[in-house]
Enzyme design. Structure first.
Site, PDB file in Angstrom:
ATOM      1  N   ASP A   1      -2.095   7.147   4.829  1.00  0.00           N
ATOM      2  CA  ASP A   1      -3.384   6.528   4.548  1.00  0.00           C
ATOM      3  C   ASP A   1      -4.166   7.320   3.519  1.00  0.00           C
ATOM      4  O   ASP A   1      -4.540   8.479   3.757  1.00  0.00           O
ATOM      5  CB  ASP A   1      -4.187   6.433   5.861  1.00  0.00           C
ATOM      6  CG  ASP A   1      -5.445   5.601   5.666  1.00  0.00           C
ATOM      7  OD1 ASP A   1      -5.387   4.610   4.916  1.00  0.00           O
ATOM      8  OD2 ASP A   1      -6.479   5.951   6.263  1.00  0.00           O
TER       9      ASP A   1
ATOM     10  N   LYS B   1      -5.850  -8.355   6.307  1.00  0.00           N
ATOM     11  CA  LYS B   1      -7.123  -8.724   5.681  1.00  0.00           C
ATOM     12  C   LYS B   1      -6.981 -10.077   4.996  1.00  0.00           C
ATOM     13  O   LYS B   1      -6.980 -10.177   3.771  1.00  0.00           O
ATOM     14  CB  LYS B   1      -7.567  -7.634   4.696  1.00  0.00           C
ATOM     15  CG  LYS B   1      -7.821  -6.297   5.377  1.00  0.00           C
ATOM     16  CD  LYS B   1      -8.273  -5.211   4.407  1.00  0.00           C
ATOM     17  CE  LYS B   1      -8.577  -3.926   5.179  1.00  0.00           C
ATOM     18  NZ  LYS B   1      -8.961  -2.811   4.282  1.00  0.00           N
TER      19      LYS B   1
ATOM     20  N   GLU C   1       0.099   5.617  11.685  1.00  0.00           N
ATOM     21  CA  GLU C   1      -0.720   5.962  10.521  1.00  0.00           C
ATOM     22  C   GLU C   1      -1.046   7.448  10.586  1.00  0.00           C
ATOM     23  O   GLU C   1      -1.494   7.935  11.625  1.00  0.00           O
ATOM     24  CB  GLU C   1      -2.017   5.131  10.587  1.00  0.00           C
ATOM     25  CG  GLU C   1      -2.997   5.420   9.484  1.00  0.00           C
ATOM     26  CD  GLU C   1      -4.278   4.594   9.650  1.00  0.00           C
ATOM     27  OE1 GLU C   1      -4.174   3.375   9.937  1.00  0.00           O
ATOM     28  OE2 GLU C   1      -5.372   5.171   9.522  1.00  0.00           O
TER      29      GLU C   1
ATOM     30  N   LYS D   1      -3.004   3.796  15.138  1.00  0.00           N
ATOM     31  CA  LYS D   1      -4.002   4.187  14.146  1.00  0.00           C
ATOM     32  C   LYS D   1      -4.800   5.400  14.608  1.00  0.00           C
ATOM     33  O   LYS D   1      -4.632   5.888  15.721  1.00  0.00           O
ATOM     34  CB  LYS D   1      -4.950   3.013  13.888  1.00  0.00           C
ATOM     35  CG  LYS D   1      -4.218   1.767  13.380  1.00  0.00           C
ATOM     36  CD  LYS D   1      -5.151   0.629  13.054  1.00  0.00           C
ATOM     37  CE  LYS D   1      -5.720   0.783  11.652  1.00  0.00           C
ATOM     38  NZ  LYS D   1      -6.371  -0.488  11.204  1.00  0.00           N
TER      39      LYS D   1
ATOM     40  N   ARG E   1      -8.911 -33.248  -3.700  1.00  0.00           N
ATOM     41  CA  ARG E   1      -9.594 -31.947  -3.679  1.00  0.00           C
ATOM     42  C   ARG E   1      -9.005 -31.044  -2.603  1.00  0.00           C
ATOM     43  O   ARG E   1      -8.784 -29.851  -2.807  1.00  0.00           O
ATOM     44  CB  ARG E   1     -11.103 -32.173  -3.476  1.00  0.00           C
ATOM     45  CG  ARG E   1     -11.980 -30.957  -3.337  1.00  0.00           C
ATOM     46  CD  ARG E   1     -11.844 -29.863  -4.395  1.00  0.00           C
ATOM     47  NE  ARG E   1     -11.637 -30.293  -5.748  1.00  0.00           N
ATOM     48  CZ  ARG E   1     -10.863 -29.644  -6.622  1.00  0.00           C
ATOM     49  NH1 ARG E   1     -10.220 -28.534  -6.280  1.00  0.00           N
ATOM     50  NH2 ARG E   1     -10.719 -30.100  -7.837  1.00  0.00           N
TER      51      ARG E   1
END
Lengths: 278, 278, 278, 278, 278, 278
Positions: free
Chosen positions: B217, B134, B196, B166, B99
């Site tokens: 962005d 992420k 950004e 950013k 598993r």
């Protein structure tokens, strides 16, 4: 039954360290030393909240002076835009912990949200939605908790806390009966025994040995119904195999007690959650 | 550039231990001592393979005498039913490791497969598909590798190996120019600087400072195109924000260099992979 | 169901490192480099063997080339003088690992031996001897295994794998009924529920809720017998509290199913075992 | 000289985690959220207290807000019923930490209590009672400390901090003299050298080399006395081998300086200690 | 007395992982898969070799199939150009482990080489050169070993294995006598006691209490000589404080037994060692 | 950009534990329980301060109630005698943590001080001084930070965050051009590529492929100057190989951008720093 911080902290710490790498958030140097920050973590889609505990721990590991105030409970269903927590403290600390905290929140709220959709889909039947061992490596305790927050059951946690007699055990033992007898001999009195069957005939043989639970593997709706009738309450019945949001209601209506869904923990999309200045 | 086993092993070991719990696979006791097993790990859906390395390590940790023979390469596109690896050895060892090994394979092949779909969607343009930060907690290195196996780029690994200037850094510094100047002062000569921007005006200001990369962005297609024209090769351009399989082609056709997609690592469904006697 | 080496190894490694300290067995320097050693690990008292697995691992960690050949099985009853294992290899390696290996063997064989004495004492009744959570810190998995090797049952492993509803839970909930209802609501379908009662009245109330097991805490022999009659097989009955080798037979003859004994794991004297040149 | 918390904490944490398992004390969910608790840890038998430090740490790891107030000192001799510490705080936290904390207290107070009995038995002689390396795996530092709290000496801690020249070293070197010379060559100036002898003849040979200590292995009372006379203060003398509470006084009266007793750390029965609402 | 691999391996592993970072040696991808490599590790300056053990372990962690053949012994004095070890195996593995292995070798051979220079400087006197606790964080065991390989003594390893009564202890106790008496009360029989004095008067007071060693802190040559005369063999004498290669001979000639030198472990320049194709 | 405490703490903890050993600072028992201490950490030589962060953490791990007040900033140049920090609290805690704290301070201030001397030596040129991967095992992040505090650049951190194309890669690929093309194919868009050349011809070939940086390995001053002229700003130029404080100025005056110096991290002598009662 929230998890113990002492259990979760090493997992959060490892996640934080894989983001921080060799020790410095270089871009945090662009923020004025000690600049303050106030912000809100908000859901950007409707869903069920999970993960506030590891998020809180992530901020605390980076900076004990950050104030993390939950504005929702783990397990709450929230609308898009709902505030989940308030953060106040040094801006440089917040940006260092932010991504790690959010990665836990979006993952675990995603699990809870998908679970809640399954639970809603079977509302009014007696069926309970349960997780499996198909979890993300290293994240099982947190995912099982998220499933519970979404209204589901965790199922067994691993190879040691319950016995699931599967096809290969039955093959090795020679019969369902032989395998169950052996399982009962080794289980002790504190472990539940479940047996997996793939036909009504196997179910009948299994029931003679009074297992607490029988797993009906990939049964058709007709066979599930027949299994419920045949069993007549002598054991819990768990349906498993290829369950989707489209098929789960019909399965629940056959009268089974538990429906286990691997996708809750291996394929739940993240719930969109972000941190905004506020 | 495969990952070092020494880096991956603690992650696999932790995953295995969360499955094994207090130390014994109780149901393995139902198998005859030293019963042999021969089996194949097979894809049950078409996809791109990743995760053979942690799968191999999981079997080895449980039992050094298990033979794990890869039948496909990490990164290979395979059809449903394709064999990925052969396992031979003690049956009890195989079921104990199974598993954990599959959980790595299904997760990472899921990432690689979704990445490959994005890469295919932009075929013929110059755009490269890239991952973000992420990622699933504790699994970043493996997921970044899976994205590369699917044909994507890993992007920066964390907060220390590159600088992404950013919006909050720009706000704190007062302007794009000020923020970029500060970034160049702290970066050293071995870190890439990306900035950004959220408007063509900011892009123009940024380009004066010769950043290696500019992140556009949530730009509209029209603005992306204008950005490409304006930039004229003076920096790499990365498009980001709400990219889906439906929208990625049009974005790529604007001429941007990189398109980053969070879903590759936070919402890729598992690829169905199983182990069968063979 | 032997424990997984991967679970036991960190425990053995920690024990070895606390003996080796800053890294060198100074007195091993008194032995000629590469001098060979052949020896036997022998029981110096009769008893039941446990701990060969951690002993083997201790020798392997120190020197992969040492040959450790078990001459008895874990769980075997042996006479004084019986050989348990043969060791061959570098003398300096053997003396470095010896004390750590023996400390596991003497401790765990002590647990198994005491358990076997209790099991023998109740022979012919249906009562099973079980361990408790009163284990030595850091050694629970090994001690629970030793109890099984001595013929006993491990009982629950900790706070998470089964529910034991105790007096303080009952007090908090207001009644046995209320506490059991709550326990059934949180347990999920894979955890056994046991409830502790301290009177026949509480037992009666408990049985209405169909717990799998009832713990009869410090019941007199008369009350134990009454409890067995009252229960009539509707639940397993566990007797607990101040059980000794002198009292255990009479308790077993009341007809209870399980007798739990803390001393198996917190007060078992070591079994004398040594390593001799041979 | 209390142990450093930083040394003990990982041991306590590991013990706690083996009790908590996958992270949740399920039965703690039966207690009302935030219900308060006040209680006393009490000795249920007379004895010597040890283990308050790891007990305190166990409660703190579970919940930093628990108040743990020691009511006795480590090393104090207490009567049955004596309060050792007061605990106040969240009931759910207390029950989660309780068993781990008590397991340390009962084990270590058991060691200290047995040591104190030996120390009392030799009162009035100059003999000191000492521990050996026959300790419980992973618990040596705590057990050596418990022996000191009971009035004994810790002896060497492991293979690196002192040299004990044993029979196999002497055999390998060819003679006591040769072995001692080699030991003095490798010891440096900060390690004590002790040599084990099994006859008066070996003792005589050893004394020529001025070891700080000589271990008289399994000497008869007559030979012990002869050894004391022969040595005449030229080295410390340590008696060892099969010492019991019945024989220790006579051994002490021969005039030896140290008597080492393995049972202090491998076979001390737990001291009964419990936590009661108060 | 070489260090145990099990003690050294975690240190080498940590060093390797700080070099490898997120898991991949990117530039190793520039080498053909499975390209072979044969090379020699050579001293590029004359010196004393130390560190072959951690170097060997570094290569083994990266790739178990690499062959590492030592061509010199730890502790050997070698000329510039001397081969220390041969490496054969996959080129990509060699380049991944190379820097970590060399960093251990250059550091530890640097310590051993500097120690050997001090040892040579005092040749013919009875003085032994000893290390201090001024070591590089995390590397003490390896550095103490390197000092021994260079011909020095390790001195005490830390705060627990011997007692050094220092000025602040004497100030707290009120006198040298009081401090020494207290030290003898807590030391047990297996720890050496050393006392630091800063005047001949303190030395005289100390000698009355028969310490094994006296540390003469920053004594002038004249006072050292007076101390030797005064002591007349009643204790070992250790000189300490600002010792350099220029001053050490004169200090040794005063007749002290031990001269401790912090620079051996905190300021030894690396010995130049490299890996060449061969 | 200070390092995250969470990254540094395990390193400090390991260093502390290697000093404390089995858990007790025996000589701390010579100090009266709870005796207070006030003291100052002072530089005993002029230099550049680094290491106050790990020093602070060392005191905190031993005793959370110790007050550590920095009196200088990391990176400050201080004179001999300058106070760096004030310590107040339990004397026994201070002496237990003292050596570990000082070992970090003396090591890291040593690195920063040597770096600052190189930086001063090239003042007025555009050359930046940079560290290498020749760092002390386990201490790279701290040493790279110390180099930055001394005014230098950290260079790449390891094998994964940038690509350095070296002679063996070029040999394997067949040419500088082929190696650089391959590097660009695997680097992704967030890693800097540097290429090492050993002749002007190789430099010329390299420049055609637009590497961000070229490492000029062991170039003569004449060749360095020719390289600067040839490059004309098309890439950063790094000089490397046998740089000393004597030669660094002349190298800087050739016009190279970066000069890397291994000695900063492998051979910097400790800066003398001590703790005094005050």
């Amino acid at each position: 039954m929230p998890l113990l911080d002492a259990v979760i902290e090493p997992i959060v710490r490892a996640a934080l360290l894989e983001d921080v790498g060799r020790g410095a958030d270089v871009s945090a140097a662009l923020l004025p030393q000690n600049a303050p920050f106030k912000g809100l973590i908000r859901a950007r889609k409707a869903g069920t909240v999970a993960g506030l505990q590891p998020a809180r721990i992530a901020f605390r590991i980076v900076d004990q002076d950050l104030q993390f105030t939950p504005l929702a409970d783990d397990g709450a269903r929230v609308e898009s835009g709902a505030p989940l927590a308030r953060i106040e403290g040094r801006a440089a600390s917040v940006v260092t912990a932010e991504r790690t905290a959010l990665n836990f929140l979006t993952l675990l709220s995603g699990c809870a949200t998908l679970t809640a959709r399954y639970v809603t889909a079977v509302a009014g039947t007696k069926a309970r939605i349960a997780a499996t061992r198909k979890t993300l490596p290293g994240l099982r305790a947190l995912q099982k908790e998220a499933v519970q927050l979404g209204g589901g059951w965790p199922h067994r946690f691993g190879l040691d806390d319950a016995i699931l007699v599967k096809d290969n055990h039955i093959a090795a033992a020679g019969s369902v009966s032989a395998a169950l007898a052996q399982a009962q001999a080794v289980a002790g009195h504190m472990r539940v025994i479940e047996v997996e069957v793939d036909s009504l005939a196997q179910l009948e043989e299994a029931l003679d040995h009074k297992p607490q639970i029988v797993l009906l593997d990939n049964f058709s709706l007709t066979d599930l119904q027949a299994a419920v009738t045949l069993t007549a309450g002598r054991a819990l019945l768990e349906a498993s195999g290829g369950v989707t949001l489209e098929t789960v209601r019909a399965i629940a209506e056959t009268g089974v007690d538990v429906i286990s869904v691997g996708a809750l923990t291996h394929s739940a999309p993240a719930l969109d959650i972000g941190l905004d200045v506020a």
